[in-house]
Design an enzyme around this catalytic site. Sequence first.
Site, PDB file in Angstrom:
ATOM      1  NE  ARG A  22      -2.380   1.137   3.512  1.00 19.15           N
ATOM      2  CZ  ARG A  22      -2.119   2.343   3.988  1.00 19.15           C
ATOM      3  NH1 ARG A  22      -2.432   3.408   3.315  1.00 19.15           N
ATOM      4  NH2 ARG A  22      -1.525   2.477   5.160  1.00 19.15           N
ATOM      5  CE  LYS A  23       5.561   0.028   3.948  1.00 14.35           C
ATOM      6  NZ  LYS A  23       6.715  -0.784   4.271  1.00 14.35           N
ATOM      7  CB  THR A  24       1.231   4.541  -3.361  1.00 12.09           C
ATOM      8  OG1 THR A  24       0.146   4.970  -2.530  1.00 12.09           O
ATOM      9  CG2 THR A  24       1.003   3.096  -3.789  1.00 12.09           C
ATOM     10  CB  THR A 160       4.903   1.759  -5.200  1.00 17.62           C
ATOM     11  OG1 THR A 160       4.952   1.265  -3.864  1.00 17.62           O
ATOM     12  CG2 THR A 160       3.909   0.951  -6.008  1.00 17.62           C
TER      13      THR A 160
END
Length: 175
Positions: A22-24, A160
């Site tokens: 989820r690290k964006t 990402t």
Amino acid sequence: MAARAVGVARAQGWAGVVAGTRKTTPGFRLAEKYALGVGGADPHRGGLGGLMMLKDNHRALAAAAGGLEQMILGVRRAGGFTRRLEVECSSAEEALVAAGAGADIVLLDNLAPQELHAAAAKVKAAHPGVTVEASGGIVLETLPQFLGPHIDVVSMGCLTHSAPALDFALRVLEP
């Protein structure tokens, strides 16, 4: 980056899922998740609501909830039968408790490759239907060490947050 990671996995003969995390970049989540898919990787979850997930900071609250097993059962009841539950675990013992309590996915986080593979084998032997995910500091160079027969998913934040930016410009030409 996603295409490279999937290529590394397939070159090793591993048929599991390579996923982002989820690290964006703030404001670029949709574009970065789309890029993961274009590269052949799974985008994991689009946001906090995409999956019920108990992370390491929730485990600190587990004692107050009556232990990890009770916390998982409570989350299961609150989330309903239609939502999948992932539990981040830091050991084989935690993963076995989580799988036994009803986790759909156990995320083995920040384990050394040898420890990871031993933990994954124990989980799969006791709970063959549970998805085992490996995560935590995995990069392209170390990816082959984390691929194995008991690992279903390898999630990589570097796909990402460390992907190089593309330098592009838009020029409007007069007809």
